[in-house]
Enzyme design. Structure first.
Site, PDB file in Angstrom:
ATOM      1  N   GLU A 353      58.254  16.795  45.795  1.00 10.85           N
ATOM      2  CA  GLU A 353      59.033  15.742  46.455  1.00 10.85           C
ATOM      3  C   GLU A 353      58.517  15.497  47.857  1.00 10.85           C
ATOM      4  O   GLU A 353      58.461  14.352  48.315  1.00 10.85           O
ATOM      5  CB  GLU A 353      60.513  16.147  46.514  1.00 10.85           C
ATOM      6  CG  GLU A 353      61.433  15.077  47.097  1.00 10.85           C
ATOM      7  CD  GLU A 353      61.515  15.065  48.619  1.00 10.85           C
ATOM      8  OE1 GLU A 353      61.951  14.051  49.185  1.00 10.85           O
ATOM      9  OE2 GLU A 353      61.129  16.081  49.253  1.00 10.85           O
ATOM     10  N   GLU A 354      58.148  16.565  48.551  1.00  6.20           N
ATOM     11  CA  GLU A 354      57.756  16.439  49.955  1.00  6.20           C
ATOM     12  C   GLU A 354      56.506  15.588  50.154  1.00  6.20           C
ATOM     13  O   GLU A 354      56.244  15.102  51.249  1.00  6.20           O
ATOM     14  CB  GLU A 354      57.546  17.824  50.577  1.00  6.20           C
ATOM     15  CG  GLU A 354      58.799  18.690  50.635  1.00  6.20           C
ATOM     16  CD  GLU A 354      59.859  18.174  51.591  1.00  6.20           C
ATOM     17  OE1 GLU A 354      59.647  17.111  52.206  1.00  6.20           O
ATOM     18  OE2 GLU A 354      60.907  18.832  51.728  1.00  6.20           O
ATOM     19  N   ASP A 381      69.693  16.132  48.448  1.00  3.36           N
ATOM     20  CA  ASP A 381      68.514  16.493  49.240  1.00  3.36           C
ATOM     21  C   ASP A 381      68.748  16.296  50.732  1.00  3.36           C
ATOM     22  O   ASP A 381      67.821  16.000  51.471  1.00  3.36           O
ATOM     23  CB  ASP A 381      67.297  15.676  48.773  1.00  3.36           C
ATOM     24  CG  ASP A 381      65.997  16.142  49.426  1.00  3.36           C
ATOM     25  OD1 ASP A 381      65.947  17.300  49.895  1.00  3.36           O
ATOM     26  OD2 ASP A 381      65.034  15.350  49.479  1.00  3.36           O
ATOM     27  N   HIS A 451      62.080  21.153  57.847  1.00  2.00           N
ATOM     28  CA  HIS A 451      60.618  21.295  57.830  1.00  2.00           C
ATOM     29  C   HIS A 451      60.100  22.250  58.906  1.00  2.00           C
ATOM     30  O   HIS A 451      59.008  22.059  59.452  1.00  2.00           O
ATOM     31  CB  HIS A 451      59.933  19.935  58.005  1.00  2.00           C
ATOM     32  CG  HIS A 451      60.169  18.986  56.876  1.00  2.00           C
ATOM     33  ND1 HIS A 451      59.595  17.729  56.820  1.00  2.00           N
ATOM     34  CD2 HIS A 451      60.909  19.097  55.735  1.00  2.00           C
ATOM     35  CE1 HIS A 451      59.976  17.112  55.716  1.00  2.00           C
ATOM     36  NE2 HIS A 451      60.775  17.929  55.039  1.00  2.00           N
TER      37      HIS A 451
END
Length: 488
Positions: A353-354, A381, A451
């Protein structure tokens, strides 16, 4: 349905309109207005009746909803999703696309959900494989200072000896354009203020190419976060076609502001940057799929999801280990209660996904042929903190159904239905007209840890995850068990 002038064409409506506005025929068909009015009235009554029927049908799930909530929040399943998250992230760690850790994570989840008594299978996909390598940065003029950095996904590396260059500090793309003549041969440092993630992330995504257009040799971008304790935040970046690829990394808020202040004083700044980043050939991976097959319409699907991959820092507990765990927890709760919905409840744990929803896009390409059978697609998410509401995208008729469904969440005080379901992984389905839903939580601190090395289980709370699991399960189960699919 026919359309006239961009509006739906209802014959009875236009017939009535013509009779009410025609100067010459109003007595010729004296019996028409009454019958037409009756027809329109009947249509209105039908709509009200349907709404009432839906409200009654959904309200009939109150006892089941309470059973789900009680099990998730107070019963034997209390804290289970949190424990699963801690076991998973402590065992595997972070899981960047293409890495051995992601491969281990997929095997872990396949085995865990199989042992949970669920039907599980893997669907193969190809995903990007970017490797960070060793990286470092240091300011060497006007004084020596090590800089905390995280290279951005898809970035190229520096030459082995690194890059040493003077710095140009700017606060916006507009300022960079105005000072383009100063940028050649320099490292451009972006010190853009944080407005919102959606707006400010453009600097991470496009900063390298914008700097390269004016001759920069590398770029360092202030991390996309409203809060920092000298913590850099990574993420994906995109090179523009036809523009030279230069190394790109994020630096901390503190270091970006330090260099901005130095530049404002007219001080010369020189940085030495070394990055071993490289992109390898695409890797094999899988979307992980578990489901409870519907008893009446097994071909129709309510899809719940979170993504299994993360960045290569922290534990990926918040982004998106929590979303993956509550999507698994839904199936466990339904199974534990001996329930089986009319339609199939399917949990998909996305890969890559990233990197832009890579695994999810391939899932969509494979399954869109059956789009008419996808009832609702759901994605978590944005963290699994205390839930606030359900976000929803769909037709007005579908929204009315969902407004009734969220009323079942009164025991946990989350009866609000907001607009705009969101999620990278479900966006192709919603763009094609499939109803979509996402979880809105108290996420004010989400981008503090996003992140970064700070994304660990420590930021999660067991009770919050219980509540998220309960909400997710009630909505998923009830929609999957209603007599009819959500109207498109």
């Amino acid at each position: 349905m026919a359309w006239v002038g961009g509006l739906p064409f209802f014959p009875s409506f236009f017939l009535l309109l013509s009779m009410l506005t025609s100067p010459c025929d109003c007595y010729r068909h004296s019996s028409w207005p009454m019958s037409s009015l009756a027809a329109v009235g009947a249509g209105s009554n039908d709509t009200a009746s349907k709404a009432s029927d839906i409200a009654t049908e959904v309200a009939g799930y109150a006892d089941v909803a309470k059973q789900i909530i009680d099990l998730a929040v107070f019963g034997a399943a209390q804290n289970r999703s949190y424990k699963r998250l801690t076991n998973f992230t402590d065992t595997i760690g972070n899981r960047v696309s293409g890495s051995p850790n992601l491969e281990m994570a997929i095997k872990y989840m396949y085995n865990a959900m199989t042992q949970d008594g669920l039907a599980v299978h893997l669907e193969p996909v190809k995903i990007p494989h970017w490797v960070r390598g060793k990286e470092s940065a240091a300011m060497i003029v006007p004084r020596v200072k090590n800089l905390a950095i995280l290279g951005l996904g898809s970035s190229v590396g520096t030459p082995p000896e690194g890059i040493e260059a003077e710095v140009l500090v700017v606060q916006s793309f507009e300022e960079l354009k105005h000072r383009a003549s100063e940028a050649s041969g320099r490292i451009v440092v972006f010190n853009q203020p944080f407005v919102s993630y959606g707006e400010t992330v453009a600097y991470r995504a496009y900063g390298a190419s914008e700097a390269a257009k004016v001759g920069a040799v590398a770029t360092l971008i202030r991390s996309i976060t409203p809060f920092s304790i000298n913590s850099p935040h990574t993420g994906w970046q995109d090179y523009q076609d036809g523009v030279k690829c230069i190394p790109a990394a994020c630096i901390t808020v503190e270091d970006a502001e330090l260099m901005w202040r130095m530049a404002q004083r007219g001080q010369k700044i020189v940085i030495r940057l070394t990055m071993g980043a490289k992109t390898l050939p695409d890797a094999d991976s899988f979307n992980t799929v578990a489901e409870i097959t519907g008893w009446q319409h097994p071909e129709q699907v309510v899809l719940l999801s979170g993504h299994l991959d993360s960045w290569d820092v922290g534990q990926g507990a918040m982004d998106d280990g929590g979303g993956a765990m509550i999507s698994w927890e839904v199936l466990s709760l339904i199974k534990d209660l001996g329930l089986r919905p009319r339609r199939t409840l399917r949990t998909v744990l996305w890969t890559a996904e990233e990197q832009g929803g890579v695994g999810a896009q391939q899932y969509y390409n494979l399954h869109k042929v059956n789009m008419s059978n996808f009832d609702l697609v759901m994605e978590s998410d944005l963290g699994t903190f205390s839930p606030v509401a359900l976000q929803f995208t769909g037709s007005d008729a579908a929204r009315k159904v969902m407004e009734e469904v969220v009323k079942l969440l009164a025991p946990i005080n989350t009866t609000t239905l907001e607009k705009h379901g969101e999620g990278t992984d479900i966006s192709p389905w919603m763009a094609a007209g499939v109803p979509g839903a996402s979880l809105h939580v108290k996420d004010s601190k989400y981008f503090w840890f996003h992140h970064s090395e700070g994304d660990t289980v420590t930021v999660q709370d067991p009770q919050d995850m219980n509540l998220c699991s309960a909400l997710w399960a009630v909505v998923g189960y009830v929609v999957a068990d209603l007599q009819d699919m959500l109207p498109r």
